[in-house]
Design a protein around this motif. Sequence first.
Motif, short mmCIF file in Angstrom:
data_model
loop_
_atom_site.label_atom_id
_atom_site.label_comp_id
_atom_site.label_asym_id
_atom_site.label_seq_id
_atom_site.Cartn_x
_atom_site.Cartn_y
_atom_site.Cartn_z
N VAL A 40 38.18 40.62 32.33
CA VAL A 40 38.93 40.22 33.52
C VAL A 40 39.17 41.43 34.42
N ALA A 43 35.92 42.41 36.13
CA ALA A 43 35.58 41.50 37.23
C ALA A 43 36.40 41.82 38.48
N ARG A 44 37.68 42.16 38.28
CA ARG A 44 38.52 42.49 39.43
C ARG A 44 38.13 43.83 40.06
N HIS A 47 33.67 43.70 40.89
CA HIS A 47 33.16 42.56 41.64
C HIS A 47 31.67 42.30 41.37
N THR A 66 36.97 33.55 30.94
CA THR A 66 36.30 32.83 32.03
C THR A 66 37.32 32.12 32.90
N ILE A 69 39.27 34.70 34.98
CA ILE A 69 38.48 35.23 36.10
C ILE A 69 38.42 34.22 37.23
N ARG A 70 38.22 32.96 36.90
CA ARG A 70 38.19 31.92 37.93
C ARG A 70 39.55 31.83 38.63
N GLU A 72 42.05 34.39 38.64
CA GLU A 72 42.59 35.65 39.14
C GLU A 72 41.66 36.41 40.07
N VAL A 73 40.42 35.96 40.19
CA VAL A 73 39.48 36.59 41.13
C VAL A 73 39.02 35.50 42.10
N PRO A 77 34.54 35.23 42.86
CA PRO A 77 34.42 35.53 41.43
C PRO A 77 32.95 35.53 41.01
#
Length: 211
Positions: A40, A43-44, A47, A66, A69-70, A72-73, A77
């Motif tokens: 997570v 991903a933040r 990117h 998963t 991420i959906r 929080e980004v 995402p």
Amino acid sequence: MIRVAVADDQRLFCEGIGLMIDSQPDLSFVGAAADGADAVRLARAEHPDVMLMDIRMPVLDGIAATAAIRREVPSGPPRIVVLTTFERDDAVAAALRAGADGFVLKDATPEFILAAVRTVHEGHSVIAPKATTDLFRSLAQRRPEAIAALSVREKEVFLLAARGLGNADIGRTAFISEATVKTHIRSILAKLQLASRVQLVAFAYENGLVR
């Protein structure tokens, strides 16, 4: 360049994925995470366009990662491809429901994994064909009430879509236009709170509506 990241607690596997990605002229490896929480954060921070996500990881598993991420980004995402070593892994369907864009087996060929990365980046879904039948058959529970909110026509379109038919084939089978099929699909996804057709397929098999 397609920016790719991987989340897996096996360091050698991550290093191998990184080398494979960087060997491609159109792909760039941007980092690895050893657990779901790190995935997570990765991903933040980086990117990536596509993230390969293992299911079984410490701290936070791939399903929860998963979903996080959906959640929080929200701004762009990554597309997420779930990695699994098991052909009949019930957790895969849960990952698809959480927002993953597909799954591949860890023993897939490098060519297949690279193709999966490029395919999901283009906006499509990928489901490892060798695993699909056994995986979804193991989920069958027969819960017709799961689609009670759909109209009769929507149920028909739902079942055709769950069997993998495209819009044109659904239209021919149900004697409706492709535009009408698209309208029904959008309505079905909204009513069932699903984000994509691959989630629709997983939902159908989870509830035993397609065998």
